[in-house]
Structure formats: C-alpha cells, structure tokens
Design an enzyme around this catalytic site. Structure first.
Site, short mmCIF file in Angstrom:
data_model
loop_
_atom_site.label_atom_id
_atom_site.label_comp_id
_atom_site.label_asym_id
_atom_site.label_seq_id
_atom_site.Cartn_x
_atom_site.Cartn_y
_atom_site.Cartn_z
N ASN A 32 -13.33 -36.81 48.23
CA ASN A 32 -12.19 -36.32 49.02
C ASN A 32 -11.60 -35.03 48.45
OD1 ASN A 32 -10.79 -37.13 46.76
ND2 ASN A 32 -9.74 -38.85 47.74
N ASP A 51 -12.78 -39.56 52.39
CA ASP A 51 -12.03 -40.46 51.53
C ASP A 51 -12.58 -41.88 51.71
OD1 ASP A 51 -9.07 -40.23 50.14
OD2 ASP A 51 -9.52 -42.25 50.90
N ALA A 75 -12.21 -42.66 41.74
CA ALA A 75 -11.14 -43.54 41.26
C ALA A 75 -9.95 -42.70 40.82
CB ALA A 75 -11.62 -44.37 40.07
N TYR A 141 -4.49 -49.32 35.06
CA TYR A 141 -5.78 -48.65 35.24
C TYR A 141 -6.92 -49.56 34.76
CZ TYR A 141 -9.71 -45.69 34.04
OH TYR A 141 -10.99 -45.18 33.91
N PHE A 169 -16.40 -44.73 27.02
CA PHE A 169 -15.31 -44.38 26.13
C PHE A 169 -14.80 -43.02 26.62
CE2 PHE A 169 -15.04 -47.92 23.13
CZ PHE A 169 -15.95 -48.74 23.77
N ILE A 207 1.21 -34.61 19.80
CA ILE A 207 0.40 -35.74 19.36
C ILE A 207 1.17 -37.01 19.70
CG2 ILE A 207 -0.65 -36.91 17.40
CD1 ILE A 207 -1.05 -34.24 16.08
N ARG A 221 -10.41 -42.36 19.04
CA ARG A 221 -11.20 -42.52 20.27
C ARG A 221 -12.65 -42.11 19.99
NH1 ARG A 221 -7.34 -44.81 21.29
NH2 ARG A 221 -5.89 -44.66 23.04
N GLY A 283 0.75 -47.46 27.01
CA GLY A 283 -0.57 -47.91 27.47
C GLY A 283 -1.73 -47.48 26.58
N1 UDP Z 1 -3.30 -37.39 23.35
C1 UDP Z 1 -2.35 -36.68 22.64
N2 UDP Z 1 -1.81 -35.55 23.21
C2 UDP Z 1 -2.17 -35.12 24.46
C3 UDP Z 1 -3.15 -35.86 25.17
C4 UDP Z 1 -3.69 -36.99 24.59
O1 UDP Z 1 -1.99 -37.04 21.53
O2 UDP Z 1 -1.61 -34.10 24.94
C5 UDP Z 1 -3.92 -38.58 22.74
C6 UDP Z 1 -3.73 -39.85 23.57
O3 UDP Z 1 -2.54 -40.50 23.18
C7 UDP Z 1 -4.99 -40.65 23.21
C8 UDP Z 1 -6.04 -39.58 22.92
O4 UDP Z 1 -5.31 -38.36 22.71
O5 UDP Z 1 -4.78 -41.36 22.02
C9 UDP Z 1 -6.99 -39.37 24.07
O6 UDP Z 1 -6.24 -39.24 25.26
P1 UDP Z 1 -6.91 -38.83 26.62
O7 UDP Z 1 -5.80 -38.74 27.65
O8 UDP Z 1 -7.75 -37.61 26.45
O9 UDP Z 1 -7.91 -40.03 26.96
P2 UDP Z 1 -7.67 -41.62 27.04
O10 UDP Z 1 -8.02 -42.14 25.67
O11 UDP Z 1 -6.27 -41.88 27.44
O12 UDP Z 1 -8.66 -42.05 28.08
#
Ligand code: UDP
Length: 328
Positions: A32, A51, A75, A141, A169, A207, A221, A283
């Site tokens: 979409n 869509d 999604a 999510y 991941f 951060i 991550r 989250g």
């Molecule tokens: N994060 C951060 N600052 C930002 C964006 C993300 O510290 O501006 C951290 C976020 O809290 C997570 C990690 O970076 O621990 C990866 O976040 P992202 O949104 O890239 O992917 P997610 O793990 O949520 O799928």
C-alpha cells in the site's frame, strides 16, 4: 516459483524481492506504499498497489495469477506506537493476515513464509534465545505476531498449510551495491537514527535506558544484515516442507549494546555522534540475541555479515548516497 509478496516495497521485503528475482522466481509485490517505496521494488517484479484490507483486489489478483507461495511482510511494526494504539496493530497485523489466509485456503495456495519477530519471546529467561523458549511478548506488536503464529500453526494442522515463521532479530544494513536501503518515516530505528546524526541531520541521539541489567547498562540486540535475511527467506521457501508449521530464530548470535553500536558507528563514519542518556522506552526488553543453531542446522544458513561495523558500513553507504532516502 510464482511468489506473491505483501509488503515487498518495505525495507526487508524489498531486499527479499530482489533476492527472489536474482534466483529466477516470478514475483508479484502487493504493497500500500504507506511504509514502503515504489522505487525500492525490483523492476523485474510485477507491482500491485493495494491494501490488505481490500479483499476484492486481493481476490482479483489471486484469480488472475496462479501463485505457488506467499511471503508476508506487510505489517505495522513500531513497538512503542503499538503500546499506545494497539487496535490498528490487531487489525492490520492479525485481522488482515487472517483474510489473506482465508483467500489462500480458497485458492489452494498452501505455502507461506511469514515475518515473525524475536519480540514474541518478550523477556526471555536467558540469552541467547532458542526457539523452545516460552513466547510471552511484552508489547502489543509482539502479541500480534504471536497471534499470527498461532493461526499458522492451526492452519497447518487443519488444512495442510505449509508455513514458516522467521523470527527476526534486528534487521540492519542495506544492499551492498548501495541501491536500496532503509527509509522509515518517521525514522526511529537505532542504526538509521545514528547515521542521520552522523550526517548532521540530527543533533545527536538519545540512548533509551542506561540502567538495564546488561554489560554497559544499555539494551543489547542482535543486528542481522538485511541481505542475510533475504537469503533466509529464499532458502526457507525453496526447502519448505509441505503441511507443517516451522519456526526459526534469525539472528547472528551476537549481541551488541546500544553504546557499542554508537561507538562502531563513530568508527565507521568518523563523526562524533553525540549520545545522551534518556529514560527507558516502553516495551523494550533488556537483552535479545539469537541462538541461530536450528536454522543453520536445518536450512544451512549462516550470516555473511557478523561484524556490526560491516553492517553499519553498508547502511552508511546507503544513507550517504540517499540523504533523503527514496525522496518524495
Ligand atoms: N534505541 C535508542 N535510541 C534510539 C532508537 C533506539 O536507544 O533513538 C534503542 C532501543 O531502545 C533498543 C535498540 O536501540 O534497545 C534498538 O531499537 P530499534 O528501534 O532499532 O529496534 P527494536 O529493538 O525496537 O526492534
């Protein structure tokens, strides 16, 4: 194979479409263009703008083509937004996937590759994460993606759907030739945000959380290269067993903290990238990284990119050559 790809104009979808076209598959992209970009779609693929709520258009597209398989990327995927606005997540992710499955059942299409997520595990009991760990997602999510996994598992048992859930991941990086990459609006993912700061498009980054129980207090991550993800999708499709539900973690097996990632990005870009501590983001689990042994054993997949610097380098090439992303 004739493959119908929802969300094929998005970040992961567009890289997978290219991988499928390179391997000689006949691809139709359905998107979409809310999060996706028309320019990201490989010119060898057929494009249908639509869509997933438009079941009439979906029905016509399925009637006009004899698809062998579906890859389902479309999604909503912002974890934080899902905590504030869960219902669009349930509608887009769960309800529209159910419509898609109903149509597949009617049309006798019994192969599906599904973009699932490590967010279905919630806060795992330990790391690395194996597929047999309990799935207790901690945000809407992740719950929507788990609900879809249940629908796939039940469809495999009830009507012989062959379904593979790939629990990604963190998708990262860009095509190695620099032609397609990540362009979310607004952008909130860590690597693009960091690289926008390196380009001077942002003053710095925040951060989210520096008091997590991790080695440096920031979230850990597993950043898996988007081209490695594309290969996984192709392998999963080409080797899919009929009539069963399969599920795999897809990550490098290495955890990288937010601080380590920012340091690596400073090294790659030569920029300062000011980073200031900020409160935790709702989250976010502290530590998520994969044990990829199952997918290596069963699909023979190994990521080509295991060093976060080379992954960031590909993303940096994309961001430098496309400072406005795909443009307007
Ligand atoms: N994060 C951060 N600052 C930002 C964006 C993300 O510290 O501006 C951290 C976020 O809290 C997570 C990690 O970076 O621990 C990866 O976040 P992202 O949104 O890239 O992917 P997610 O793990 O949520 O799928």
């Amino acid at each position: 194979m004739r493959v119908f790809v929802t969300g094929g104009a998005g970040y992961v979808g567009s890289h997978c479409v290219r991988e499928l076209c390179n391997a000689g598959h006949d691809v139709t992209v359905f998107d979409n263009l809310v999060g996706g970009h028309r320019q990201a779609v490989d010119p060898r693929a057929t494009f249908v703008a639509g869509d997933l709520s438009d079941t009439a258009l979906l029905g016509r597209t399925f009637a006009a083509n004899r698809f062998d398989a579906v890859m389902h990327f479309a999604a909503l995927l912002d974890v934080n937004e899902s905590t504030r606005k869960p219902l669009p997540y349930y509608r887009n992710n769960v309800a529209y996937t159910v419509s898609l499955l109903e149509l597949m059942q009617i049309r006798g299409i019994a192969r599906l590759i599904f973009s699932s997520t490590c967010a279905t595990y919630g806060v795992p009991p330990s790391a690395p994460i194996t597929e047999d760990m309990p799935q207790h997602p901690i945000n809407p999510y992740g719950r929507t993606k788990l609900a879809i996994e249940w629908a796939l598992r039940d469809s495999a048992a009830a009507w012989g759907l062959g379904a593979t859930a790939l629990r990604y991941f963190n998708a990262a990086g860009a095509a190695s030739d620099g032609t397609i990459g990540e362009d979310h609006r607004p952008e909130y993912h860590l690597i693009p945000v960091v690289l926008e700061a390196a380009l001077g498009k942002r003053e710095g980054i925040r951060i989210f959380g520096t008091d997590y129980p991790t080695r440096d207090g920031t979230c850990v991550r597993d950043y898996v290269h988007v081209e490695d993800l594309a290969v996984v999708h192709r392998l999963a499709l080409e080797s899919q067993p009929p009539g069963v539900f399969c599920y795999y973690n897809v990550g490098t097996g290495r955890g990288v903290s937010v601080r380590e990632l920012v340091d690596a990005a400073r090294e790659v870009t030569g920029a300062d990238i000011p980073a200031s501590p900020a409160p935790r983001r709702e989250g976010d689990p502290p530590e998520l990284y994969a044990d990829p042994a199952k997918i290596t054993r069963e699909l023979g997949w190994r990521p080509a990119h295991t060093d976060i610097r080379t992954t960031i380098e590909t993303a940096w090439r994309w961001h430098r050559s496309h400072p406005q992303g795909y443009g307007e």
